[in-house]
Design a protein around this motif. Structure first.
Motif: not given
Length: 259
Positions: A121-125, A134-148
């Motif tokens: 549920s990230m909202k801009g982070i 792990g599993h289910m990462s960025a579930f319901m992610a609304q905005s922002g960036n995730l770099v793996v």
């Protein structure tokens, strides 16, 4: 620098002292010793502080952070940086479940691995994980960036809205609504900024210049050359050669020559 012994003085006293700091405080650098896995360390800060935690923490470290830079010299338990608003949190080790959950802004850097539901549920982070998630990462992610920089588990980005996910390694499976897309030059610009945030001491000037150079080059071959080949006139200020020269350290500029 102020040194605070958490085992001796207690969590309530620490967080109360951190909450008392304001924009114009001269007590800007704090070192917290003996955290020993304590929960809710350095939560709710709203001042431009640097907080260095010498050891691992429990639940919800740095939650609701505003403005502060929090460095954890160890690993963090569940919910690190939950509902973070701004600032930067750097975890030297691993992070447990739901790191960065519901974060509205700022940057979370995890130099190890992150467990399940990272960025839920990230909202801009912005979240940068140097290892795996792990599993289910960025579930319901609304905005922002995730770099793996490593691999991602099952159901990545399930029920995602408009967040951007970058994975260097493999993805076990994508969740509903998460679609794999081609990297474009603007994505390389985003990645460069994210990878260098809070990591400047790990990048030489030449390395940072090469990141920008890659973005400029991709822009050239993906956008400019196709437009020119179709007969269009192009005006562009993105000269990747100049970017390389001006950002590189002077001692390395001699290696770059032009006819």
């Amino acid at each position: 620098m102020l040194e605070f012994d958490l085992q001796k003085n207690g969590l309530r006293k620490l967080n109360s002292a951190l909450h008392d700091q304001r924009e114009n405080t001269n007590q800007t650098v704090w070192e917290i010793i003996n955290p020993k896995g304590s929960h809710a360390v350095a939560v709710g800060i709203d001042a431009p502080l640097e907080v260095n935690i010498k050891g691992s923490t429990g639940y919800y470290c740095g939650g609701m952070n505003k403005q502060a830079q929090i460095n954890v010299d160890g690993s963090a338990g569940p919910g690190v940086a939950e509902n973070m608003m701004s600032g930067i949190i750097i975890i030297e080790g691993d992070a447990s479940q739901y790191a960065g959950a519901t974060g509205h802004g700022g940057t979370l850097v995890i130099r190890g691995n992150a467990a399940s539901r990272c960025g839920i549920s990230m909202k801009g982070i912005d979240i940068v994980v140097h290892g795996n998630i792990g599993h289910m990462s960025a579930f319901m992610a609304q905005s922002g960036n995730l770099v793996v920089c490593g691999d991602a588990g099952d159901a990545l980005g399930d029920s995602i809205y408009e967040a951007r996910l970058f994975v260097r390694g493999s993805v076990k499976s994508l969740g509903a609504d998460c679609i794999e897309k081609e990297m474009r030059s603007e994505h390389l610009e985003i990645l460069r900024d994210l990878l260098t945030t809070g990591e400047l001491e790990r990048w030489t000037p030449m390395s940072e210049a090469l990141l920008m150079w890659a973005s400029r080059y991709e822009h050239l071959i993906q956008v400019i050359e196709p437009a020119l080949n179709s007969g269009k006139n192009v005006i562009c200020d993105r000269f990747y050669d100049l970017s390389l020269i001006h950002i590189s350290e002077p001692t390395r500029q001699a290696e770059i020559s032009y006819a």
